[in-house]
Write a protein that holds these residues in place. Sequence first.
Motif, PDB file in Angstrom:
ATOM      1  N   ALA A 208       0.830  -1.201   0.000  1.00  0.00           N
ATOM      2  CA  ALA A 208       0.000   0.000   0.000  1.00  0.00           C
ATOM      3  C   ALA A 208       0.864   1.250   0.000  1.00  0.00           C
ATOM      4  O   ALA A 208       2.011   1.245   0.471  1.00  0.00           O
ATOM      5  CB  ALA A 208      -0.913   0.003   1.224  1.00  0.00           C
ATOM      6  N   VAL A 209       0.311   2.327  -0.546  1.00  0.00           N
ATOM      7  CA  VAL A 209       0.993   3.619  -0.518  1.00  0.00           C
ATOM      8  C   VAL A 209       1.264   4.008   0.934  1.00  0.00           C
ATOM      9  O   VAL A 209       0.398   3.886   1.800  1.00  0.00           O
ATOM     10  CB  VAL A 209       0.141   4.691  -1.216  1.00  0.00           C
ATOM     11  CG1 VAL A 209       0.731   6.074  -0.999  1.00  0.00           C
ATOM     12  CG2 VAL A 209       0.025   4.390  -2.710  1.00  0.00           C
ATOM     13  N   GLY A 210       2.488   4.473   1.188  1.00  0.00           N
ATOM     14  CA  GLY A 210       2.880   4.846   2.537  1.00  0.00           C
ATOM     15  C   GLY A 210       3.623   3.756   3.283  1.00  0.00           C
ATOM     16  O   GLY A 210       4.220   4.019   4.330  1.00  0.00           O
ATOM     17  N   GLU A 211       3.590   2.529   2.765  1.00  0.00           N
ATOM     18  CA  GLU A 211       4.264   1.416   3.430  1.00  0.00           C
ATOM     19  C   GLU A 211       5.757   1.422   3.108  1.00  0.00           C
ATOM     20  O   GLU A 211       6.176   1.851   2.022  1.00  0.00           O
ATOM     21  CB  GLU A 211       3.666   0.091   2.974  1.00  0.00           C
ATOM     22  CG  GLU A 211       2.351  -0.268   3.623  1.00  0.00           C
ATOM     23  CD  GLU A 211       2.539  -0.621   5.091  1.00  0.00           C
ATOM     24  OE1 GLU A 211       3.403  -1.463   5.414  1.00  0.00           O
ATOM     25  OE2 GLU A 211       1.819  -0.031   5.920  1.00  0.00           O
ATOM     26  N   PRO A 212       6.576   0.920   4.039  1.00  0.00           N
ATOM     27  CA  PRO A 212       7.990   0.739   3.714  1.00  0.00           C
ATOM     28  C   PRO A 212       8.143  -0.299   2.613  1.00  0.00           C
ATOM     29  O   PRO A 212       7.371  -1.261   2.533  1.00  0.00           O
ATOM     30  CB  PRO A 212       8.605   0.255   5.032  1.00  0.00           C
ATOM     31  CG  PRO A 212       7.469  -0.283   5.826  1.00  0.00           C
ATOM     32  CD  PRO A 212       6.266   0.505   5.418  1.00  0.00           C
TER      33      PRO A 212
END
Length: 371
Positions: free
Chosen positions: A120-124
Amino acid sequence: MVKAPAARRPASPLRRGWTTGACATAAATAAYTALLTGEFPEPVAITLPKGETPAFALATEEFRDGAAVAGVIKDAGDDPDVTHGALIKAEVEPGEPGSGVIFRAGPGVGTVTREGLPLAVGEPAINPMPRKMIASAIAGVAAAHGGSGDVPPDVVVTVSVEDGEKLAAKTWNPRLGIVGGISILGTTGIVVPYSCAAWIESIQRGIDVARAAGEPIVAGCTGKTSEDRTQALLRLPDYAMVDMGDFAGGMLKYLRAHPVPRVVIGGGFAKIAKLAQGHLDLHSGRSQVDPGWLADLAGSLGAGDQTSAAIRAANTGARALEIADTAGLALADAVAAKARETARDTLGDATIEVSILIYDRRGELRGRSDD
């Protein structure tokens, strides 16, 4: 403390290496063991998805503020991997009760900013399999020291890579929307030297990102010159450009099942000539330009016997093109048309427009064929 890196492996003609995911798993295993016992294992052994059990020497060991940090030097074996020799660290600290294993990006590990990736967007940018490997290893350490192997411990694992942001500039991460560093990758934990699989997987992720962004055109090119010229010609965003390299078949077969409205293939004359001949792997070690085939094609364009014979005797594709140019033959356009037929056949029933662009060594557009 810094020590010489090492990992035990059987000898082979080309040494296999370890993925960033395997190295991060080894580092996290050592750090969590030290957090529970006060001692770092040396070496640290892990179990890979297919059952292999490599052991890694630790390059760094450190306790800090209720956390433990361990580092492993990545050994990619004989593969020309950009992260070979990189120091990969994992910091493990207690997490909130009930949180399970939480992953964070430390310095040198990227963050996902664009949809289309398996995170997901924002995940490392720690891919699903390395996450699974690390979580399983953490659970195993917990079970070995009196915890439950069925319920993951509540810990925070922060993975970092020394100089990872500089290394990422040499990868596809900026184009894929991964910023701040490299990705922690690997599905088996093992790097196979000169493996095609990793490159093809990168092609697939590039197509996924373009599709998620709603981009109507994906351009796959054989090299930097053709990529730069194609992007300038079509004014495409970076994420629409796929570093296809020699793997035309890998790109086209993935597009067959994951279509976009239009695909553009750009490359030098010789590479596209091999595609035109029906080859889907354009590597010089696996396919060759057939000057006889080019001579026959030139004959269909009206080449006389002398020109056809000269092309048949040409030692390179570039030389064949020069001879055709002298005779006033549009050989590059004809090759582009044949290459488009190969691409269309490979795409099967997928409704995708196909364009082929051929460049010379100076980057000049020499041949083109469009649906």
